[in-house]
Design a protein around this motif. Sequence first.
Motif, PDB file in Angstrom:
ATOM      1  N   ASP A  24     -24.186  -0.776 -21.880  1.00 51.89           N
ATOM      2  CA  ASP A  24     -23.276  -0.157 -22.910  1.00 51.89           C
ATOM      3  C   ASP A  24     -22.502  -1.254 -23.721  1.00 51.89           C
ATOM      4  O   ASP A  24     -22.391  -0.909 -25.031  1.00 51.89           O
ATOM      5  CB  ASP A  24     -22.342   0.861 -22.461  1.00 51.89           C
ATOM      6  N   ASP A  25     -21.746  -1.961 -23.216  1.00 48.32           N
ATOM      7  CA  ASP A  25     -20.997  -2.882 -23.898  1.00 48.32           C
ATOM      8  C   ASP A  25     -21.529  -4.089 -24.632  1.00 48.32           C
ATOM      9  O   ASP A  25     -20.753  -4.730 -25.302  1.00 48.32           O
ATOM     10  CB  ASP A  25     -19.790  -3.501 -22.914  1.00 48.32           C
ATOM     11  N   ALA A  26     -22.898  -4.299 -24.361  1.00 47.97           N
ATOM     12  CA  ALA A  26     -23.530  -5.215 -25.429  1.00 47.97           C
ATOM     13  C   ALA A  26     -24.228  -4.296 -26.641  1.00 47.97           C
ATOM     14  O   ALA A  26     -24.652  -5.235 -27.297  1.00 47.97           O
ATOM     15  CB  ALA A  26     -24.772  -5.722 -24.447  1.00 47.97           C
ATOM     16  N   ILE A  27     -24.318  -3.098 -26.592  1.00 46.43           N
ATOM     17  CA  ILE A  27     -25.070  -2.506 -27.811  1.00 46.43           C
ATOM     18  C   ILE A  27     -24.688  -3.101 -29.234  1.00 46.43           C
ATOM     19  O   ILE A  27     -25.358  -3.331 -30.020  1.00 46.43           O
ATOM     20  CB  ILE A  27     -24.956  -1.029 -27.595  1.00 46.43           C
ATOM     21  N   GLU A  28     -23.327  -2.939 -29.289  1.00 49.62           N
ATOM     22  CA  GLU A  28     -22.552  -3.447 -30.767  1.00 49.62           C
ATOM     23  C   GLU A  28     -23.052  -4.756 -31.151  1.00 49.62           C
ATOM     24  O   GLU A  28     -23.562  -4.956 -32.221  1.00 49.62           O
ATOM     25  CB  GLU A  28     -21.211  -2.918 -30.769  1.00 49.62           C
ATOM     26  N   SER A  29     -22.815  -5.751 -30.108  1.00 54.01           N
ATOM     27  CA  SER A  29     -23.218  -6.995 -30.324  1.00 54.01           C
ATOM     28  C   SER A  29     -24.537  -7.386 -30.892  1.00 54.01           C
ATOM     29  O   SER A  29     -25.149  -7.937 -31.576  1.00 54.01           O
ATOM     30  CB  SER A  29     -22.726  -7.906 -29.416  1.00 54.01           C
ATOM     31  N   VAL A  30     -25.522  -6.795 -29.934  1.00 59.56           N
ATOM     32  CA  VAL A  30     -26.930  -6.662 -30.097  1.00 59.56           C
ATOM     33  C   VAL A  30     -27.423  -6.203 -31.451  1.00 59.56           C
ATOM     34  O   VAL A  30     -28.207  -6.723 -32.157  1.00 59.56           O
ATOM     35  CB  VAL A  30     -27.795  -6.090 -28.910  1.00 59.56           C
ATOM     36  N   THR A  31     -26.927  -5.076 -31.899  1.00 59.70           N
ATOM     37  CA  THR A  31     -26.970  -4.640 -33.083  1.00 59.70           C
ATOM     38  C   THR A  31     -26.708  -5.188 -34.374  1.00 59.70           C
ATOM     39  O   THR A  31     -27.408  -5.391 -35.277  1.00 59.70           O
ATOM     40  CB  THR A  31     -26.146  -3.031 -33.146  1.00 59.70           C
ATOM     41  N   ARG A  32     -25.830  -6.181 -34.077  1.00 61.33           N
ATOM     42  CA  ARG A  32     -25.232  -6.943 -35.252  1.00 61.33           C
ATOM     43  C   ARG A  32     -26.256  -7.993 -35.546  1.00 61.33           C
ATOM     44  O   ARG A  32     -26.334  -8.536 -36.521  1.00 61.33           O
ATOM     45  CB  ARG A  32     -24.056  -7.496 -35.118  1.00 61.33           C
ATOM     46  N   GLN A  33     -27.164  -8.343 -34.346  1.00 59.47           N
ATOM     47  CA  GLN A  33     -27.874  -9.688 -34.609  1.00 59.47           C
ATOM     48  C   GLN A  33     -29.328  -9.106 -35.175  1.00 59.47           C
ATOM     49  O   GLN A  33     -30.181  -9.790 -35.531  1.00 59.47           O
ATOM     50  CB  GLN A  33     -28.268 -10.093 -33.161  1.00 59.47           C
ATOM     51  N   ILE A  34     -29.432  -7.788 -35.292  1.00 58.12           N
ATOM     52  CA  ILE A  34     -30.993  -7.349 -35.631  1.00 58.12           C
ATOM     53  C   ILE A  34     -30.948  -6.949 -37.064  1.00 58.12           C
ATOM     54  O   ILE A  34     -29.894  -6.329 -37.668  1.00 58.12           O
ATOM     55  CB  ILE A  34     -31.080  -5.913 -34.852  1.00 58.12           C
ATOM     56  N   LYS A  35     -31.950  -7.512 -37.850  1.00 56.53           N
ATOM     57  CA  LYS A  35     -32.132  -6.930 -39.241  1.00 56.53           C
ATOM     58  C   LYS A  35     -33.131  -5.834 -39.153  1.00 56.53           C
ATOM     59  O   LYS A  35     -34.160  -6.101 -39.398  1.00 56.53           O
ATOM     60  CB  LYS A  35     -32.703  -8.170 -40.057  1.00 56.53           C
ATOM     61  N   PRO A  36     -32.752  -4.569 -39.479  1.00 54.97           N
ATOM     62  CA  PRO A  36     -33.433  -3.509 -39.225  1.00 54.97           C
ATOM     63  C   PRO A  36     -34.507  -3.047 -40.476  1.00 54.97           C
ATOM     64  O   PRO A  36     -35.172  -2.557 -40.040  1.00 54.97           O
ATOM     65  CB  PRO A  36     -32.483  -2.390 -39.008  1.00 54.97           C
ATOM     66  N   GLY A  37     -34.099  -3.604 -41.482  1.00 57.90           N
ATOM     67  CA  GLY A  37     -35.058  -3.236 -42.623  1.00 57.90           C
ATOM     68  C   GLY A  37     -35.062  -1.612 -42.460  1.00 57.90           C
ATOM     69  O   GLY A  37     -34.084  -0.733 -42.575  1.00 57.90           O
ATOM     70  N   ASN A  38     -36.170  -1.326 -42.421  1.00 55.34           N
ATOM     71  CA  ASN A  38     -36.601   0.287 -42.722  1.00 55.34           C
ATOM     72  C   ASN A  38     -36.704   0.893 -41.267  1.00 55.34           C
ATOM     73  O   ASN A  38     -37.191   2.121 -41.216  1.00 55.34           O
ATOM     74  CB  ASN A  38     -37.576   0.836 -43.587  1.00 55.34           C
ATOM     75  N   CYS A  39     -36.703  -0.167 -40.242  1.00 51.16           N
ATOM     76  CA  CYS A  39     -37.066   0.590 -38.871  1.00 51.16           C
ATOM     77  C   CYS A  39     -35.998   1.211 -38.313  1.00 51.16           C
ATOM     78  O   CYS A  39     -34.757   1.602 -39.008  1.00 51.16           O
ATOM     79  CB  CYS A  39     -37.000  -0.595 -37.921  1.00 51.16           C
ATOM     80  N   LEU A  40     -36.260   2.251 -37.388  1.00 49.34           N
ATOM     81  CA  LEU A  40     -35.370   3.439 -36.754  1.00 49.34           C
ATOM     82  C   LEU A  40     -34.940   2.809 -35.684  1.00 49.34           C
ATOM     83  O   LEU A  40     -35.668   2.279 -34.643  1.00 49.34           O
ATOM     84  CB  LEU A  40     -36.159   4.421 -36.394  1.00 49.34           C
ATOM     85  N   ILE A  41     -33.660   2.257 -35.708  1.00 48.21           N
ATOM     86  CA  ILE A  41     -33.053   1.788 -34.485  1.00 48.21           C
ATOM     87  C   ILE A  41     -32.355   2.786 -33.818  1.00 48.21           C
ATOM     88  O   ILE A  41     -31.607   3.721 -34.079  1.00 48.21           O
ATOM     89  CB  ILE A  41     -31.805   0.784 -35.016  1.00 48.21           C
ATOM     90  N   MET A  42     -32.645   2.819 -32.159  1.00 48.81           N
ATOM     91  CA  MET A  42     -32.145   3.636 -31.353  1.00 48.81           C
ATOM     92  C   MET A  42     -31.612   3.078 -30.315  1.00 48.81           C
ATOM     93  O   MET A  42     -31.951   1.863 -29.791  1.00 48.81           O
ATOM     94  CB  MET A  42     -33.321   4.434 -30.975  1.00 48.81           C
ATOM     95  N   HIS A  43     -30.486   3.549 -29.416  1.00 54.48           N
ATOM     96  CA  HIS A  43     -30.044   2.991 -28.129  1.00 54.48           C
ATOM     97  C   HIS A  43     -30.349   3.823 -27.171  1.00 54.48           C
ATOM     98  O   HIS A  43     -30.884   5.216 -27.384  1.00 54.48           O
ATOM     99  CB  HIS A  43     -28.642   2.546 -28.242  1.00 54.48           C
ATOM    100  N   THR A  44     -30.253   3.488 -25.904  1.00 60.45           N
ATOM    101  CA  THR A  44     -30.839   4.522 -24.827  1.00 60.45           C
ATOM    102  C   THR A  44     -29.592   4.900 -23.840  1.00 60.45           C
ATOM    103  O   THR A  44     -29.770   5.154 -22.874  1.00 60.45           O
ATOM    104  CB  THR A  44     -31.778   3.680 -23.948  1.00 60.45           C
ATOM    105  N   ALA A  45     -28.300   4.550 -24.369  1.00 65.93           N
ATOM    106  CA  ALA A  45     -27.123   4.921 -23.303  1.00 65.93           C
ATOM    107  C   ALA A  45     -26.599   6.243 -23.478  1.00 65.93           C
ATOM    108  O   ALA A  45     -26.618   6.673 -24.521  1.00 65.93           O
ATOM    109  CB  ALA A  45     -26.061   3.773 -23.942  1.00 65.93           C
ATOM    110  N   GLY A  46     -26.139   6.691 -22.422  1.00 64.36           N
ATOM    111  CA  GLY A  46     -25.465   8.065 -22.429  1.00 64.36           C
ATOM    112  C   GLY A  46     -24.062   8.226 -22.772  1.00 64.36           C
ATOM    113  O   GLY A  46     -23.829   9.172 -23.344  1.00 64.36           O
ATOM    114  N   SER A  47     -23.104   6.911 -22.588  1.00 63.63           N
ATOM    115  CA  SER A  47     -21.757   7.156 -22.960  1.00 63.63           C
ATOM    116  C   SER A  47     -21.613   6.375 -24.245  1.00 63.63           C
ATOM    117  O   SER A  47     -20.259   6.293 -24.429  1.00 63.63           O
ATOM    118  CB  SER A  47     -21.211   6.453 -21.883  1.00 63.63           C
ATOM    119  N   VAL A  48     -22.615   6.024 -25.171  1.00 62.34           N
ATOM    120  CA  VAL A  48     -22.325   5.445 -26.237  1.00 62.34           C
ATOM    121  C   VAL A  48     -22.391   6.275 -27.626  1.00 62.34           C
ATOM    122  O   VAL A  48     -23.667   7.028 -27.505  1.00 62.34           O
ATOM    123  CB  VAL A  48     -22.949   4.167 -26.226  1.00 62.34           C
TER     124      VAL A  48
END
Length: 260
Positions: free
Chosen positions: A74-98
């Motif tokens: 959970d605590d790594a989702i934000e930092s990982v998201t900043r590293q990804i260049k999504p373009g038109n992709c659908l970005i999803m996380h799998t966390a219950g508490s985020v």
Amino acid sequence: MKSEDGWKIALVGAGNVAWHMGKALSQKGHAITRVLDRTVSAAKELARELKVASWGIPGDGIEGSTACLICVSDDAIESVTRQIKPGNCLIMHTAGSVSLDIFGTEIANSGVLYPLQTFTKGRPLDYSRIPFLTEANTPENLALINKLAGSVSNNVTEANSEQRLFIHLAAIFASNFSNHMYSLAAQLADEHNMPFELLTPLIYETAVKATEISPDKAQTGPAVRGNMQVIEKHLELLRKHPGMQELYRMISKSIRGLGA
């Protein structure tokens, strides 16, 4: 954003959830395009397991993918998201508490695909029975995620971030805390040269009753009967384990409706 029946998914993470989600999606005809993890060796290992030819770190890019599924702590989702260049992709996380809001407004297509299950790498599961909770930033993306989840599971429920947070909390009580109780029970049994396996039928029956007749109706034991003589005897037996003793006392009070 559009998706064909067979998705092309970049998988971020190489732990328990990533292992199972990769397996579940692959079995239903979706292609894992690459595995990305901050530890390249872990990404490479999972890529080999899933028969994926591409691996690397999150900043390597997800070109050619329909979606990106983030399966990290959970605590790594934000930092990982900043590293990804999504373009038109659908970005999803799998966390219950985020919250879904962690993606902000800069990502055009975002959502949540939360599998409500405990995962251990290498342990097989029937994915069709796992509840999946879904959420997205637009109705169109929600429909897509529901379709993706429905290709894996027969149990898909839309839930907003607050609802998902509370069901995650409930899951902590139902799974993590109860498993800790099994661990304490195993410790007590081992200390007195008794096999933990003696408790296996009891554990199974308790779980089945809770799901079939409700937890309240399934509750048994000295606390619900108000048998203080047995409770005091147990507390005395736990005198060498003060932490366990206090836990026993608090839970017994809660069962009796006296609060913790």
